[in-house]
Every structure is written in C-alpha cells, then in structure tokens.
Design a protein around this motif. Structure first.
Motif, PDB file in Angstrom:
ATOM      1  N   LEU A 130     -33.695  -9.416  50.057  1.00 24.91           N
ATOM      2  CA  LEU A 130     -34.590  -8.998  49.369  1.00 24.91           C
ATOM      3  C   LEU A 130     -35.101  -8.041  50.483  1.00 24.91           C
ATOM      4  CD1 LEU A 130     -35.937 -11.684  47.949  1.00 24.91           C
ATOM      5  CD2 LEU A 130     -33.890 -10.028  47.240  1.00 24.91           C
ATOM      6  N   LYS A 131     -36.010  -6.909  50.167  1.00 23.56           N
ATOM      7  CA  LYS A 131     -36.864  -6.072  50.742  1.00 23.56           C
ATOM      8  C   LYS A 131     -37.933  -6.143  50.488  1.00 23.56           C
ATOM      9  CE  LYS A 131     -34.483  -1.798  48.910  1.00 23.56           C
ATOM     10  NZ  LYS A 131     -34.664  -0.767  47.804  1.00 23.56           N
ATOM     11  N   PRO A 132     -38.695  -6.285  52.164  1.00 25.59           N
ATOM     12  CA  PRO A 132     -39.976  -6.395  52.059  1.00 25.59           C
ATOM     13  C   PRO A 132     -41.111  -6.465  50.978  1.00 25.59           C
ATOM     14  CG  PRO A 132     -39.291  -5.662  53.912  1.00 25.59           C
ATOM     15  CD  PRO A 132     -38.476  -5.135  53.037  1.00 25.59           C
ATOM     16  N   GLY A 133     -41.273  -7.777  49.864  1.00 20.99           N
ATOM     17  CA  GLY A 133     -42.046  -7.429  48.956  1.00 20.99           C
ATOM     18  C   GLY A 133     -41.745  -7.235  47.241  1.00 20.99           C
ATOM     19  N   GLU A 134     -40.263  -7.737  48.237  1.00 16.81           N
ATOM     20  CA  GLU A 134     -39.194  -7.198  46.691  1.00 16.81           C
ATOM     21  C   GLU A 134     -38.958  -8.934  45.918  1.00 16.81           C
ATOM     22  OE1 GLU A 134     -34.439  -6.218  45.062  1.00 16.81           O
ATOM     23  OE2 GLU A 134     -35.362  -6.107  47.215  1.00 16.81           O
ATOM     24  N   GLU A 135     -39.263  -9.077  44.867  1.00 17.05           N
ATOM     25  CA  GLU A 135     -39.240 -10.339  44.307  1.00 17.05           C
ATOM     26  C   GLU A 135     -37.931 -10.736  43.984  1.00 17.05           C
ATOM     27  OE1 GLU A 135     -41.892 -13.031  42.960  1.00 17.05           O
ATOM     28  OE2 GLU A 135     -42.807 -11.203  44.343  1.00 17.05           O
ATOM     29  N   PRO A 136     -38.192 -12.289  44.372  1.00 14.37           N
ATOM     30  CA  PRO A 136     -35.972 -13.037  43.741  1.00 14.37           C
ATOM     31  C   PRO A 136     -36.244 -13.097  42.145  1.00 14.37           C
ATOM     32  CG  PRO A 136     -37.101 -14.601  45.074  1.00 14.37           C
ATOM     33  CD  PRO A 136     -38.454 -13.029  44.886  1.00 14.37           C
ATOM     34  N   SER A 137     -34.697 -12.665  41.612  1.00 18.38           N
ATOM     35  CA  SER A 137     -34.430 -13.085  40.402  1.00 18.38           C
ATOM     36  C   SER A 137     -33.642 -15.050  40.662  1.00 18.38           C
ATOM     37  CB  SER A 137     -33.432 -12.091  39.826  1.00 18.38           C
ATOM     38  OG  SER A 137     -33.665 -10.661  40.325  1.00 18.38           O
ATOM     39  N   GLU A 138     -34.085 -15.377  39.025  1.00 18.31           N
ATOM     40  CA  GLU A 138     -33.770 -16.481  38.991  1.00 18.31           C
ATOM     41  C   GLU A 138     -32.574 -16.410  37.983  1.00 18.31           C
ATOM     42  OE1 GLU A 138     -34.740 -19.798  40.039  1.00 18.31           O
ATOM     43  OE2 GLU A 138     -36.206 -19.559  41.305  1.00 18.31           O
ATOM     44  N   TYR A 139     -31.488 -16.918  38.248  1.00 17.86           N
ATOM     45  CA  TYR A 139     -30.388 -16.685  37.218  1.00 17.86           C
ATOM     46  C   TYR A 139     -29.620 -18.217  36.769  1.00 17.86           C
ATOM     47  CZ  TYR A 139     -29.589 -12.078  39.043  1.00 17.86           C
ATOM     48  OH  TYR A 139     -30.370 -11.203  39.239  1.00 17.86           O
ATOM     49  N   THR A 140     -30.159 -18.867  35.456  1.00 18.14           N
ATOM     50  CA  THR A 140     -29.442 -19.926  34.458  1.00 18.14           C
ATOM     51  C   THR A 140     -28.161 -19.670  34.183  1.00 18.14           C
ATOM     52  OG1 THR A 140     -30.783 -18.998  32.403  1.00 18.14           O
ATOM     53  CG2 THR A 140     -31.884 -20.428  34.413  1.00 18.14           C
ATOM     54  N   ASP A 141     -27.273 -20.388  34.028  1.00 21.55           N
ATOM     55  CA  ASP A 141     -26.488 -21.220  33.271  1.00 21.55           C
ATOM     56  C   ASP A 141     -26.884 -20.450  31.957  1.00 21.55           C
ATOM     57  OD1 ASP A 141     -25.226 -22.514  35.129  1.00 21.55           O
ATOM     58  OD2 ASP A 141     -25.554 -23.781  34.017  1.00 21.55           O
ATOM     59  N   GLU A 142     -27.951 -20.581  31.069  1.00 22.89           N
ATOM     60  CA  GLU A 142     -27.998 -19.994  29.461  1.00 22.89           C
ATOM     61  C   GLU A 142     -27.877 -18.536  29.621  1.00 22.89           C
ATOM     62  OE1 GLU A 142     -32.287 -19.714  27.777  1.00 22.89           O
ATOM     63  OE2 GLU A 142     -31.717 -22.054  27.883  1.00 22.89           O
ATOM     64  N   GLU A 143     -28.560 -17.924  30.522  1.00 22.06           N
ATOM     65  CA  GLU A 143     -28.814 -16.072  30.875  1.00 22.06           C
ATOM     66  C   GLU A 143     -27.528 -15.783  30.760  1.00 22.06           C
ATOM     67  OE1 GLU A 143     -31.184 -15.542  34.230  1.00 22.06           O
ATOM     68  OE2 GLU A 143     -32.456 -15.210  33.584  1.00 22.06           O
ATOM     69  N   ASP A 144     -25.627 -16.915  31.515  1.00 19.56           N
ATOM     70  CA  ASP A 144     -24.766 -16.320  31.442  1.00 19.56           C
ATOM     71  C   ASP A 144     -23.709 -16.814  30.282  1.00 19.56           C
ATOM     72  OD1 ASP A 144     -24.941 -16.289  34.480  1.00 19.56           O
ATOM     73  OD2 ASP A 144     -23.954 -18.202  35.369  1.00 19.56           O
ATOM     74  N   THR A 145     -24.062 -17.259  29.864  1.00 21.68           N
ATOM     75  CA  THR A 145     -23.772 -17.355  28.451  1.00 21.68           C
ATOM     76  C   THR A 145     -23.874 -16.665  27.372  1.00 21.68           C
ATOM     77  OG1 THR A 145     -23.960 -19.634  28.674  1.00 21.68           O
ATOM     78  CG2 THR A 145     -23.534 -19.044  26.345  1.00 21.68           C
ATOM     79  N   LYS A 146     -25.383 -16.158  27.680  1.00 19.19           N
ATOM     80  CA  LYS A 146     -25.629 -15.381  26.780  1.00 19.19           C
ATOM     81  C   LYS A 146     -25.199 -13.685  26.691  1.00 19.19           C
ATOM     82  CE  LYS A 146     -30.734 -16.490  26.047  1.00 19.19           C
ATOM     83  NZ  LYS A 146     -32.299 -16.450  26.699  1.00 19.19           N
TER      84      LYS A 146
END
Length: 44
Positions: free
Chosen positions: A22-38
């Motif tokens: 990540l770049k300084p100040g960039e927020e991490p993304s959280e991925y879930t199984d639910e998003e994968d299904t969608k």
C-alpha cells in the motif's frame, strides 16, 4: 546477480502472493467470501 535470482525463486516457492503493498496513507481493502459470491453471480 545470479544469487538474487536464486533467492527470488526460493522466496516465491516458499511464500504465496496474497496482496499488494500500500502507498503511504492508502487504506487496505477487506474482502469477504460474501463479496466473492456476489462477483461470481454477476459474471454468469
């Protein structure tokens, strides 16, 4: 230089790639199984 390539090969065999830096100040993304299904249902 050959030793660097050898180290890289050993590193790739031992560790899976699971994300990106990540770049300084960039927020991490959280991925879930639910998003994968969608996402999969949108592609079908």
């Amino acid at each position: 230089m050959e030793s660097v390539r050898e180290w890289e090969m050993q590193f790739k065999e031992k560790y899976d790639y699971v994300g990106r830096l990540l770049k300084p100040g960039e927020e991490p993304s959280e991925y879930t199984d639910e998003e994968d299904t969608k996402d999969h249902s949108k592609q079908e």
